[in-house]
Enzyme design. Sequence first.
Site, PDB file in Angstrom:
ATOM      1  N   ASP A   1      -4.140   1.992  13.360  1.00  0.00           N
ATOM      2  CA  ASP A   1      -4.135   3.217  12.562  1.00  0.00           C
ATOM      3  C   ASP A   1      -3.095   4.158  13.125  1.00  0.00           C
ATOM      4  OD1 ASP A   1      -5.486   5.816  13.995  1.00  0.00           O
ATOM      5  OD2 ASP A   1      -6.236   3.969  14.863  1.00  0.00           O
TER       6      ASP A   1
ATOM      7  N   CYS B   1      10.477   4.381  -5.485  1.00  0.00           N
ATOM      8  CA  CYS B   1      11.776   3.704  -5.600  1.00  0.00           C
ATOM      9  C   CYS B   1      12.039   3.204  -7.015  1.00  0.00           C
ATOM     10  CB  CYS B   1      11.865   2.557  -4.589  1.00  0.00           C
ATOM     11  SG  CYS B   1      11.999   3.159  -2.894  1.00  0.00           S
TER      12      CYS B   1
ATOM     13  N   HIS C   1       6.229   6.028  -0.625  1.00  0.00           N
ATOM     14  CA  HIS C   1       7.174   5.020  -0.141  1.00  0.00           C
ATOM     15  C   HIS C   1       6.796   4.528   1.256  1.00  0.00           C
ATOM     16  CE1 HIS C   1      10.845   2.834   0.751  1.00  0.00           C
ATOM     17  NE2 HIS C   1      10.835   3.463   1.914  1.00  0.00           N
TER      18      HIS C   1
ATOM     19  N   ASP D   1     -15.396   7.787  24.181  1.00  0.00           N
ATOM     20  CA  ASP D   1     -14.598   7.411  25.350  1.00  0.00           C
ATOM     21  C   ASP D   1     -13.801   8.600  25.858  1.00  0.00           C
ATOM     22  OD1 ASP D   1     -13.065   7.344  22.922  1.00  0.00           O
ATOM     23  OD2 ASP D   1     -11.431   6.450  24.048  1.00  0.00           O
TER      24      ASP D   1
ATOM     25  N   ASP E   1     -13.075   7.497  14.146  1.00  0.00           N
ATOM     26  CA  ASP E   1     -12.867   7.405  15.594  1.00  0.00           C
ATOM     27  C   ASP E   1     -14.009   8.143  16.293  1.00  0.00           C
ATOM     28  OD1 ASP E   1     -12.309  10.041  15.103  1.00  0.00           O
ATOM     29  OD2 ASP E   1     -10.243   9.966  15.820  1.00  0.00           O
ATOM     30  N   SER E   2     -14.023   8.135  17.614  1.00  0.00           N
ATOM     31  CA  SER E   2     -15.177   8.675  18.347  1.00  0.00           C
ATOM     32  C   SER E   2     -15.129  10.186  18.500  1.00  0.00           C
ATOM     33  CB  SER E   2     -15.237   8.052  19.738  1.00  0.00           C
ATOM     34  OG  SER E   2     -14.211   8.596  20.563  1.00  0.00           O
ATOM     35  N   GLY E   3     -13.982  10.785  18.263  1.00  0.00           N
ATOM     36  CA  GLY E   3     -13.809  12.209  18.506  1.00  0.00           C
ATOM     37  C   GLY E   3     -13.277  12.475  19.906  1.00  0.00           C
ATOM     38  N   GLY E   4     -13.398  11.493  20.778  1.00  0.00           N
ATOM     39  CA  GLY E   4     -12.976  11.671  22.168  1.00  0.00           C
ATOM     40  C   GLY E   4     -11.501  12.015  22.278  1.00  0.00           C
ATOM     41  N   PHE E   5     -10.711  11.301  21.525  1.00  0.00           N
ATOM     42  CA  PHE E   5      -9.270  11.498  21.617  1.00  0.00           C
ATOM     43  C   PHE E   5      -8.860  12.946  21.354  1.00  0.00           C
ATOM     44  CE2 PHE E   5      -4.963  11.508  20.253  1.00  0.00           C
ATOM     45  CZ  PHE E   5      -4.369  10.667  21.159  1.00  0.00           C
TER      46      PHE E   5
ATOM     47  N   CYS F   1      12.803  -2.098  -3.051  1.00  0.00           N
ATOM     48  CA  CYS F   1      11.415  -1.680  -2.784  1.00  0.00           C
ATOM     49  C   CYS F   1      10.661  -1.613  -4.108  1.00  0.00           C
ATOM     50  CB  CYS F   1      11.403  -0.325  -2.090  1.00  0.00           C
ATOM     51  SG  CYS F   1       9.731   0.301  -1.806  1.00  0.00           S
TER      52      CYS F   1
ATOM     53  N   CYS G   1       7.912   0.111  -4.692  1.00  0.00           N
ATOM     54  CA  CYS G   1       6.987   1.247  -4.776  1.00  0.00           C
ATOM     55  C   CYS G   1       7.312   2.137  -5.983  1.00  0.00           C
ATOM     56  CB  CYS G   1       6.979   2.049  -3.480  1.00  0.00           C
ATOM     57  SG  CYS G   1       8.216   3.357  -3.363  1.00  0.00           S
TER      58      CYS G   1
HETATM   59 ZN   LIG Z   1       9.927   2.618  -2.010  1.00  0.00          ZN
END
Ligand SMILES: [Zn+2]
Length: 418
Positions: free
Chosen positions: A314, A357, A383, A188, A94-98, A352, A354
């Site tokens: 993101d 799970c 998860h 920005d 990101d730009s760092g602005g935030f 799930c 993953c």
């Molecule tokens: Zn899971």
Amino acid sequence: MSQFNFKITQKLPGTLARAGEIHTPNGVVLTPAFVTVGTKATVKSLTPEQVKDLGAQVVLANTYHLYLEPGDEIVRGAGGFPKMMNWHGPTMTDSGGFQVFSLGVAFDKKVSKLAKVPQGGVAEAASESALVLPESEDEEAHKAKLAVIDDEGVTFKSYKDGSEHRFTPERSMKIQWNLGADMIFAFDECTSPIAPLKYQQEAMDRTHKWAMRSLLAHNELDTEKVQAVFGVVQGGRFEELRKESAKVLAEMKTPNGDMFDGFGIGGSFEKEDLGTAVKWVNEILPENKPRHLLGIGEPEDIFLGVENGCDTFDCVAPTRIARNGALYTKQGRMNIRNAEHKTVFEPIEKDCGCYTCKNYTRAYLSHLFRSEEMTGATLASIHNLYFINRLVADMRLAILDGTFLEFKDAFLKTYYRS
Ligand SMILES: [Zn+2]
């Protein structure tokens, strides 16, 4: 010749949704895509191999944090942040602005919760509040103010030690060049959703000037065009400003003919207005360039963003809430710390796929969180990232086969029921 391009594979009639491919020097991103946040060039509690196995396509690191620590020159010495963290795939910064604005100007009582967040979580917490307030007449507020904006840039104090620093568009571009991501953002000014129209207008005009300076500065650094630069649309909650910002950035061109490779949609939104605000902008932005919704990534928000024409998202939420014991399920969020899970010898979600799970019960996770074992954060992050990556991958498939709106309705029906 740019090493970057975007192709639309399929559009969904009646909406702005599209499935596409972002091609970068480090691989292809199938969109819509969730971008995993690795604030300080690490996804907290996970190795990059785990992150990749969870379906992540892109990792985003934060310019502000890596500039302060270890410093962008050190990151450049290591070959850039992707190499340093051993992530083989597309990346963003990101730009760092935030962070400069949300951390630096967070003097208002409403955002004082920042001070209570434990060390290591400070900056991330700020990224949810994003409150930048206009110049105040209040002397006390001025005294406490940690960032001062002028037309050239921003002077701010480090959240770590109070030392003074200055970001300008040129500086942000140099830092992002040193960090070495594939996709970077123009510098920005991020404003508060409660800032009045007059201030939003000034901030937006400044952001547009900074956008042109960012493009010019980046062209000096990146003669091979290995990085794509995204302009950031601002304008707060005001329709006219959002539309103006989209138009100005869409048409912005340097004397050499260089334009933005993609666009970020920045600022804070009221949750109810998100879809509408994004639609205003995406109806104006060129269709053939990717659009990234900055810092937004809860399941219900991603559905709105995708339907209204955003390609990438993101958000720190999946990993941050995981570390607090909150888990995504198709029935809504589950808090594994609740007593009811202590004796449930079943996975978080039976269907799930993953690692967590497939191998662990809620009872075990409950035990790990109650006894504050680090593995709890790891298993919960696995998860949640798997869940969100799979959800966005399913949105892509639903766009491709024309069933996105039905998929959205079916998901939100059970997700909101809880
Ligand atoms: Zn899971």
